[in-house]
Scaffold this active site. Structure first.
Site, short mmCIF file in Angstrom:
data_model
loop_
_atom_site.label_atom_id
_atom_site.label_comp_id
_atom_site.label_asym_id
_atom_site.label_seq_id
_atom_site.Cartn_x
_atom_site.Cartn_y
_atom_site.Cartn_z
N LYS A 1 0.87 -1.18 0.00
CA LYS A 1 0.00 0.00 0.00
C LYS A 1 0.91 1.23 0.00
CE LYS A 1 -4.24 1.73 0.57
NZ LYS A 1 -5.42 1.53 -0.27
N ASP B 1 -5.64 -3.69 -0.56
CA ASP B 1 -7.10 -3.70 -0.45
C ASP B 1 -7.76 -4.24 -1.71
OD1 ASP B 1 -6.09 -1.45 -1.66
OD2 ASP B 1 -7.41 -0.02 -0.67
N ASP C 1 -4.76 -15.99 4.96
CA ASP C 1 -6.05 -16.47 5.46
C ASP C 1 -7.13 -16.32 4.39
OD1 ASP C 1 -4.75 -16.83 7.94
OD2 ASP C 1 -6.55 -16.26 9.06
MG MG Z 1 -3.27 -15.67 10.61
#
Ligand code: MG
Ligand code: NAI
Length: 379
Positions: free
Chosen positions: A215, A248, A276
């Site tokens: 970012k 993002d 994740d």
């Molecule tokens: Mg994690």
């Protein structure tokens, strides 16, 4: 070949259950090793005031690698409240043992493959095959934090020559005792190291593209440093496409168009989030292995945490831990055994044998132990 020593750090919650499952499968694969155990995690903190005690560190120093289950971490006030009464008020501070382990053993590279195993009903799509390289020792998880914001530090940050006096005014107005700071410190060497790991992996595994998730338009200094390091490293790998994406928008694209990614590289927290998210595309945390790799030591763990909602019920999916153990075998040079475990898992998935609750819903009858036994049988 010398007999390996693998430290077992089962930890909290479902950690001990999935580590036992991985042992079953390692034994079935014919991997002979000694497995000294070490205490780590929340229960260890509550009893001893240290979530990673010195004797565990000693055990690790005598081992070739470690298998880490999962640990529970809670905020600072709960850490104090749950300490053994005799240890309360003695100034002990809880720090995440896995973060400490990564820093102590310089486990700078987290490698997290997110590959859809064909036939897994939880796959968003069956053609997803990503690898996330997460910098593991610096960045926003570096652990350099304050609350309240110390006065000398605040004064330094407000220095008219080197700081941000106008921006700091509102924090002084708020009262420094009400202000908390977590730093995002990154080094040129750390950025280059993780980028080289990603490009080196891409070259060795015939991957076409490495994408940096950052970012730099907002995090101008740290993001800028990482972006420059990425570009410099990329130039040394002309055969591999180098792409950059803002963190993002990359989250959106990971969901809507995951095949645009191949190898992903990111700093600590962005890599955590990306891995994740990517795990969610290929079956969720029950299928997501990970590794923390240093120059001469490595710790292998599932991406998931201690899942208190499942703990003690023999209902966690052990596949993430079992695939982490396979990654360990690969790192140790035991390639045929690693291949055998990964094939056994893929066959069990394709045959519909993984029936833990994450796969089969509330009606899921599959247990952690039973799933490990089914995979072991295929070996
Ligand atoms: Mg994690
Ligand atoms: P979590 O990963 O433990 O659980 C998130 C969700 O995924 C839960 O619904 C859980 O039931 C499910 N899940 C996780 N592993 C699963 C498995 N093997 N099979 C089936 N379902 C599974 O994350 P959460 O709930 O945010 O954190 C719980 C605790 O774990 C916290 O104390 C947290 O600090 C800690 N944690 C530890 C990590 C580690 O040991 N490296 C990593 C992430 C969280």
């Amino acid at each position: 070949m010398k007999r390996c020593r693998i430290a077992l750090l089962p930890g909290d919650g479902i950690g001990p259950e999935v580590v036992a499952a991985a042992r079953t499968v390692l034994n079935a694969a014919g991997f002979e090793a000694d497995y000294p155990a070490g205490r780590v995690g929340w229960a260890c903190w509550c009893e001893s005031g240290d979530a990673l005690p010195p004797e565990t560190i000693e055990t690790l120093r005598g081992c070739d690698a470690a298998l880490f289950g999962a640990i529970t971490s809670k905020p600072a006030d709960e850490a104090e409240a749950e300490l053994a009464p005799t240890l309360r008020g003695t100034g002990r501070r809880y720090t995440s043992p896995i973060v400490r382990l990564r820093q102590l053993f310089e486990l700078h590279t987290a490698l997290r493959p997110c590959r859809a195993i064909p036939g897994n009903p939880l796959n968003l799509r069956d053609d997803i095959d990503l690898v996330v390289f997460r910098e593991n020792t610096e960045g926003l998880y570096g652990g350099i934090e304050w609350h309240p914001l110390p006065e000398p530090l605040a004064r330094q940050m407000a220095d008219p020559d080197t700081g941000h006096p106008a921006k700091m005014r509102r924090w002084f107005d708020a009262g420094l005792e009400s202000v908390a700071v977590s730093t995002r410190i990154m080094s040129r060497a750390g950025c280059e190291r993780i980028c080289r790991a990603a490009f080196g992996y891409a070259r060795d595994h015939h991957r076409r593209r490495v994408t940096l998730l950052e970012k730099p338009n907002v995090l101008r200094e740290t993001g800028g440093l990482m972006t420059r390091a990425f570009r410099d490293v990329a130039r040394q790998y002309p055969g591999i496409e180098a792409a950059e994406a803002n963190m993002d928008v990359a989250c959106m694209h990971l969901v809507t168009d995951p095949t645009r990614f191949d190898v992903i590289v990111a700093e600590n927290m962005f890599g955590d989030i990306a891995s994740d998210l990517a795990a969610g595309l290929v079956g969720g945390l029950g299928f997501a292995p990970s590794s923390n790799i240093g120059d001469d030591f490595a710790v292998f763990e599932p991406t998931h945490g201690s899942a208190p909602d499942l703990a003690g019920q023999d209902r966690a999916n052990p596949v993430a831990m079992i695939l982490s153990a396979a990654m360990m075998l690969r790192w140790l040079g035991e390639t045929p055994k690693a291949d055998a475990i990964e094939s056994a898992v893929a066959d069990a998935v394709a045959a519909g044998e993984i029936q833990t609750r994450d796969v089969a819903g509330p009606a899921g009858r599959g247990t952690t132990t039973g799933t490990a036994a089914l995979i072991a049988q295929r070996l």
